[in-house]
Write a protein that holds these residues in place. Structure first.
Motif, PDB file in Angstrom:
ATOM      1  N   UNK A   1      35.572  41.750  51.160  1.00 39.05           N
ATOM      2  CA  UNK A   1      36.482  42.581  52.196  1.00 39.05           C
ATOM      3  C   UNK A   1      35.774  43.840  51.972  1.00 39.05           C
ATOM      4  N   UNK A   2      34.872  44.597  52.799  1.00 37.22           N
ATOM      5  CA  UNK A   2      34.596  45.822  52.848  1.00 37.22           C
ATOM      6  C   UNK A   2      35.828  46.663  53.444  1.00 37.22           C
ATOM      7  N   UNK A   3      36.226  47.463  52.926  1.00 41.46           N
ATOM      8  CA  UNK A   3      37.634  48.143  53.424  1.00 41.46           C
ATOM      9  C   UNK A   3      37.588  49.374  53.710  1.00 41.46           C
ATOM     10  N   UNK A   4      37.586  49.823  55.011  1.00 39.64           N
ATOM     11  CA  UNK A   4      37.649  51.437  55.189  1.00 39.64           C
ATOM     12  C   UNK A   4      38.958  51.510  56.181  1.00 39.64           C
ATOM     13  N   UNK A   5      39.984  51.889  55.636  1.00 33.94           N
ATOM     14  CA  UNK A   5      41.208  51.834  56.564  1.00 33.94           C
ATOM     15  C   UNK A   5      42.386  50.946  56.152  1.00 33.94           C
ATOM     16  N   UNK A   6      42.556  50.350  57.080  1.00 38.11           N
ATOM     17  CA  UNK A   6      43.616  49.307  57.087  1.00 38.11           C
ATOM     18  C   UNK A   6      43.374  47.987  57.716  1.00 38.11           C
ATOM     19  N   UNK A   7      44.088  46.791  57.166  1.00 37.01           N
ATOM     20  CA  UNK A   7      43.730  45.745  57.640  1.00 37.01           C
ATOM     21  C   UNK A   7      45.170  44.835  57.419  1.00 37.01           C
ATOM     22  N   UNK A   8      45.377  43.772  58.356  1.00 37.95           N
ATOM     23  CA  UNK A   8      46.591  42.911  57.849  1.00 37.95           C
ATOM     24  C   UNK A   8      45.824  41.677  57.285  1.00 37.95           C
ATOM     25  N   UNK A   9      46.957  41.224  56.104  1.00 34.62           N
ATOM     26  CA  UNK A   9      46.368  39.910  55.522  1.00 34.62           C
ATOM     27  C   UNK A   9      47.176  39.000  55.382  1.00 34.62           C
ATOM     28  N   UNK A  10      47.062  37.868  55.783  1.00 35.85           N
ATOM     29  CA  UNK A  10      47.734  36.704  55.638  1.00 35.85           C
ATOM     30  C   UNK A  10      47.375  35.737  54.692  1.00 35.85           C
ATOM     31  N   UNK A  11      48.327  34.710  53.968  1.00 42.32           N
ATOM     32  CA  UNK A  11      48.083  34.023  52.837  1.00 42.32           C
ATOM     33  C   UNK A  11      47.521  32.738  53.280  1.00 42.32           C
ATOM     34  N   UNK A  12      46.908  32.357  52.461  1.00 44.86           N
ATOM     35  CA  UNK A  12      46.021  31.094  52.860  1.00 44.86           C
ATOM     36  C   UNK A  12      47.067  29.867  52.473  1.00 44.86           C
ATOM     37  N   UNK A  13      47.394  29.187  53.304  1.00 41.38           N
ATOM     38  CA  UNK A  13      48.694  28.360  53.088  1.00 41.38           C
ATOM     39  C   UNK A  13      48.407  27.369  52.167  1.00 41.38           C
ATOM     40  N   UNK A  14      49.533  27.161  51.187  1.00 43.27           N
ATOM     41  CA  UNK A  14      49.445  26.336  50.020  1.00 43.27           C
ATOM     42  C   UNK A  14      48.825  26.846  48.902  1.00 43.27           C
ATOM     43  N   UNK A  15      48.285  28.121  48.819  1.00 47.04           N
ATOM     44  CA  UNK A  15      47.824  28.724  47.531  1.00 47.04           C
ATOM     45  C   UNK A  15      47.978  30.109  47.340  1.00 47.04           C
ATOM     46  N   UNK A  16      47.874  30.451  45.916  1.00 50.79           N
ATOM     47  CA  UNK A  16      47.773  31.748  45.415  1.00 50.79           C
ATOM     48  C   UNK A  16      46.483  32.565  46.017  1.00 50.79           C
ATOM     49  N   UNK A  17      46.484  33.908  45.849  1.00 52.94           N
ATOM     50  CA  UNK A  17      45.406  34.718  46.225  1.00 52.94           C
ATOM     51  C   UNK A  17      45.209  35.564  45.029  1.00 52.94           C
ATOM     52  N   UNK A  18      43.863  36.066  44.715  1.00 48.65           N
ATOM     53  CA  UNK A  18      43.593  36.934  43.863  1.00 48.65           C
ATOM     54  C   UNK A  18      42.590  37.955  44.519  1.00 48.65           C
ATOM     55  N   UNK A  19      42.734  39.143  44.489  1.00 45.28           N
ATOM     56  CA  UNK A  19      42.084  40.387  44.803  1.00 45.28           C
ATOM     57  C   UNK A  19      41.380  40.826  43.281  1.00 45.28           C
ATOM     58  N   UNK A  20      39.736  41.045  43.429  1.00 49.50           N
ATOM     59  CA  UNK A  20      39.059  41.612  42.453  1.00 49.50           C
ATOM     60  C   UNK A  20      38.618  42.998  43.048  1.00 49.50           C
ATOM     61  N   UNK A  21      38.689  44.150  42.414  1.00 51.49           N
ATOM     62  CA  UNK A  21      38.375  45.490  43.261  1.00 51.49           C
ATOM     63  C   UNK A  21      37.177  45.624  42.591  1.00 51.49           C
ATOM     64  N   UNK A  22      36.038  45.514  43.293  1.00 54.86           N
ATOM     65  CA  UNK A  22      34.688  46.018  42.905  1.00 54.86           C
ATOM     66  C   UNK A  22      34.323  47.080  43.154  1.00 54.86           C
ATOM     67  N   UNK A  23      34.897  47.900  43.988  1.00 59.84           N
ATOM     68  CA  UNK A  23      34.565  49.207  44.366  1.00 59.84           C
ATOM     69  C   UNK A  23      35.723  50.041  45.011  1.00 59.84           C
ATOM     70  N   UNK A  24      35.927  51.486  44.765  1.00 55.88           N
ATOM     71  CA  UNK A  24      36.820  52.175  45.348  1.00 55.88           C
ATOM     72  C   UNK A  24      38.373  51.856  44.861  1.00 55.88           C
ATOM     73  N   UNK A  25      39.185  52.308  45.773  1.00 55.68           N
ATOM     74  CA  UNK A  25      40.626  52.226  45.638  1.00 55.68           C
ATOM     75  C   UNK A  25      41.298  51.516  46.703  1.00 55.68           C
ATOM     76  N   UNK A  26      42.276  50.834  46.492  1.00 51.60           N
ATOM     77  CA  UNK A  26      43.112  50.288  47.630  1.00 51.60           C
ATOM     78  C   UNK A  26      44.502  50.215  47.636  1.00 51.60           C
ATOM     79  N   UNK A  27      45.433  49.858  48.437  1.00 57.23           N
ATOM     80  CA  UNK A  27      46.704  49.724  48.181  1.00 57.23           C
ATOM     81  C   UNK A  27      47.335  48.205  48.858  1.00 57.23           C
TER      82      UNK A  27
END
Length: 319
Positions: free
Chosen positions: A255-281
């Motif tokens: 995910x190249x993030x510039x601004x804002x986006x909505x995220x929805x879970x993948x049904x039946x699984x956890x999710x993990x985000x690794x930040x490889x550049x920049x800052x996010x919330x």
């Protein structure tokens, strides 16, 4: 129990080939001048990740899964793997070349080590000019040719060396011979396994003149002697989850993030985000959680949606 994005205390590993970029690039509080790995999410025995934020701080990942298996893992992950976290997440700093190595498949690993195999992927976060990765054979080989070159210390002449840059992705199926070259920082996603067959270590010795253990015989049954296309081509659409590696063991998007986006879970699984550049919330149920480059965050399966905002590059991983 109110579930929230979980962070864990990094498990730092000293390695003969490690350096200081985990601190200078990723802001980790390293313990030596040769810190090679930061295990971000792990349930490998004796290296189980401990929560570092929020109400669950101090509990380890195995404890959480025992208490809240469906809420943490997700129904489909629980059905497939039981109460076992099936992935291991790392950041790797290779100041020098890692050994030439490979990993067994599930069948061999289970039989020999009572372990998962080790299918993995690499995302290049930083690469010094001229840095390279060693992945697979240049052309199809065989056991006799391989053993002859190994004996004469010319194994590298058979192997495919690729110069790399930031953003490159490689998918390494089990049996693929490989080495991370010096000057590279990598985010690694893999099955929960610490089984590695080291076949050549550049004739390195430690301060006492001892070389590291090699696993020549074990490796022979595990090697894929055919060529393999490991480098992954992918789109880089802004504010979009771009497909990269989707395999039986994990799915990873960028995910190249510039601004804002909505995220929805993948049904039946956890999710993990690794930040490889920049800052996010992440905004989850009207609460804001902030992260920077080098952070890894686990979203329990119970969290079904979030708003992601910032300027960053993220790896999104699920099963």
């Amino acid at each position: 129990m109110k579930f929230y994005p979980l962070q864990f205390k990094p498990i730092l590993k000293d390695r003969i080939w490690g350096g200081t970029k985990l601190q200078s690039v990723l802001n980790k509080e390293i313990t030596s001048e040769t810190t090679g790995e930061s295990w971000e999410l792990s349930t490998v025995p004796n290296d189980v990740s401990v929560v570092s934020n929020g109400d669950l701080k101090g509990k380890d990942l195995n404890e959480l899964i025992e208490l809240y298996p469906v809420e943490i893992l997700g129904k489909s992950v629980l059905e497939r793997f039981g109460k076992q976290f099936p992935l291991l997440f790392k950041f790797i700093d290779a100041k020098e070349d890692l050994s030439i190595q490979l990993h067994p498949n599930d069948e061999l690993a289970q039989k020999r080590h009572n372990s998962f195999g080790k299918t993995e992927m690499w995302y290049v976060m930083q690469a010094d000019k001229g840095s390279r990765l060693v992945v697979g054979f240049k052309k199809d080989s065989n056991k006799d040719e391989y053993l002859a070159k190994l004996a004469s210390k010319e194994l590298i002449s058979l192997l495919d060396e690729t110069e790399v840059k930031k953003g490159d992705i490689f998918f390494l199926e089990t049996g693929t011979i490989h080495a991370i070259g010096g000057g590279v920082v990598i985010a690694e996603i893999q099955q929960t396994s610490d089984v590695t067959y080291r076949v050549y270590d550049w004739d390195r010795v430690d301060a006492n003149g001892n070389g590291r253990e090699l696993h020549t015989d074990l490796a022979l049954d595990a090697i894929n002697f055919n060529t393999t296309k490991a480098k992954v081509d992918y789109e880089n659409k802004i504010n979009h989850s771009n497909k990269t590696v989707h395999c039986d063991y994990f799915k990873t998007n960028v995910i190249p993030l510039e601004g804002k986006m909505n995220w929805e879970a993948h049904k039946g699984s956890f999710a993990v985000f690794m930040c490889t550049q920049g800052e996010f919330s992440l905004e989850v149920e009207n609460t804001l959680y902030s992260y920077k480059m080098g952070d890894t965050v686990l979203l329990p399966a119970k969290i079904e949606k979030a708003i992601i905002s910032g300027n960053a590059n993220l790896l999104e991983v699920w099963i």
